[in-house]
Design a protein around this motif. Structure first.
Motif, PDB file in Angstrom:
ATOM      1  N   GLN A 236      34.993  39.784  40.202  1.00 37.01           N
ATOM      2  CA  GLN A 236      36.057  39.208  40.654  1.00 37.01           C
ATOM      3  C   GLN A 236      37.079  39.003  39.709  1.00 37.01           C
ATOM      4  OE1 GLN A 236      35.300  35.654  43.052  1.00 37.01           O
ATOM      5  NE2 GLN A 236      33.208  35.820  42.881  1.00 37.01           N
ATOM      6  N   ALA A 237      36.970  38.671  38.591  1.00 39.58           N
ATOM      7  CA  ALA A 237      37.968  38.467  37.552  1.00 39.58           C
ATOM      8  C   ALA A 237      38.496  39.808  37.401  1.00 39.58           C
ATOM      9  CB  ALA A 237      37.277  38.045  36.262  1.00 39.58           C
ATOM     10  N   THR A 238      37.895  40.892  37.565  1.00 37.69           N
ATOM     11  CA  THR A 238      38.477  42.490  37.275  1.00 37.69           C
ATOM     12  C   THR A 238      39.655  42.742  38.413  1.00 37.69           C
ATOM     13  OG1 THR A 238      36.588  43.173  36.052  1.00 37.69           O
ATOM     14  CG2 THR A 238      38.235  44.630  36.995  1.00 37.69           C
ATOM     15  N   SER A 239      39.015  42.198  39.467  1.00 39.70           N
ATOM     16  CA  SER A 239      39.933  42.430  40.754  1.00 39.70           C
ATOM     17  C   SER A 239      41.097  41.652  40.718  1.00 39.70           C
ATOM     18  CB  SER A 239      38.981  42.200  41.979  1.00 39.70           C
ATOM     19  OG  SER A 239      39.744  42.198  43.299  1.00 39.70           O
ATOM     20  N   HIS A 240      41.115  40.171  40.510  1.00 37.15           N
ATOM     21  CA  HIS A 240      42.299  39.582  40.397  1.00 37.15           C
ATOM     22  C   HIS A 240      43.031  39.826  39.235  1.00 37.15           C
ATOM     23  CE1 HIS A 240      39.982  36.598  42.927  1.00 37.15           C
ATOM     24  NE2 HIS A 240      40.993  35.816  42.998  1.00 37.15           N
ATOM     25  N   LEU A 241      42.637  40.154  38.048  1.00 30.44           N
ATOM     26  CA  LEU A 241      43.598  40.764  36.997  1.00 30.44           C
ATOM     27  C   LEU A 241      44.461  42.014  37.545  1.00 30.44           C
ATOM     28  CD1 LEU A 241      41.446  39.811  33.851  1.00 30.44           C
ATOM     29  CD2 LEU A 241      43.467  38.595  34.762  1.00 30.44           C
TER      30      LEU A 241
END
Length: 227
Positions: free
Chosen positions: A14-19
């Motif tokens: 999720q963090a990767t996707s948001h960034l």
């Protein structure tokens, strides 16, 4: 586009996707220094280790790069494509031109460097190609590529071998389509038998010039079909 706190689930993904969304949207243009790990962790509602893993994933995709003592900077807005993906997207004629350059030189080297084991493997691959003529188009193409792979392997250069292995999946898919579309095996179930047999003889006899010229002529004929 403001960042939102994440729901607990695969947090790194999720963090990767948001960034990545922030980068793709232009919120963080190329050349921008990203906020620090603490700031990102607080905004996303995750731990610093999660942020660190997400940044590592973005770096692996070619989107960001860490600079010692300066922070993490955006270096691309879109992820870099893997080489196999680029090959699948490339025009088959372009792929074939490169294949021709690589394989003709590989055949020349194979004729110089082949061992008895290499010769046995190449001759077995030629026989397997002949047997595959009784099968469907996909099986015949597989056997044809296997013969070419055996010649490349006989060059004794692992980089050439790996390079051909990268080409093989893209070649196979397009060649099966070509054989089916042009009905190349309707009148000859084993097209190219004589040229492939001549290639094997040249490699076995140590005749690099003949091996290269025979293979180039064969590949040029296929390239003409592709165009």
């Amino acid at each position: 586009m403001p960042l939102a706190s994440l729901r607990p689930s695969p947090l790194v993904e999720q963090a990767t996707s948001h960034l990545r969304e922030q980068i793709a949207s232009g919120e963080w243009p190329v050349g921008t220094r990203l906020p620090g790990e603490n700031a990102l962790a607080k905004t996303l509602g995750v731990g610093r280790s999660t942020v660190r893993e997400a940044l590592r994933a973005l770096a692996g995709a070619g989107l960001v790069r860490a600079r010692q003592g300066s922070g993490v900077f955006v270096i691309a807005a879109e992820p870099a494509e893997d080489w196999p993906v680029r090959l699948r997207r490339a025009a088959i004629a372009d792929v074939y031109e490169v294949r021709m350059m690589v394989e003709t030189q590989a055949a020349r080297l194979a004729a110089r460097r082949r061992t008895d084991e290499d010769v046995a493997a190449i001759e077995a691959a030629l026989e397997a190609r002949a047997r595959a003529a009784a099968g469907d188009d996909a099986a015949f193409v597989d056997a044809d590529i296997a013969l070419h792979a055996a010649v490349v392997a006989a060059a004794g250069n692992p980089v050439l071998t790996d390079l051909f292995a990268e080409f093989a999946p893209a070649l196979r898919e397009r060649l099966v389509d070509l054989v089916e579309l042009l009905r190349l095996r309707d009148h000859d179930r084993e097209p190219g038998h004589e040229s492939h047999a001549a290639l094997v003889r040249a490699v076995r006899d140590g005749d690099g010039d003949t091996a290269a010229s025979v293979l180039e002529a064969e590949l040029r004929q296929t390239l003409a079909h592709l165009r």
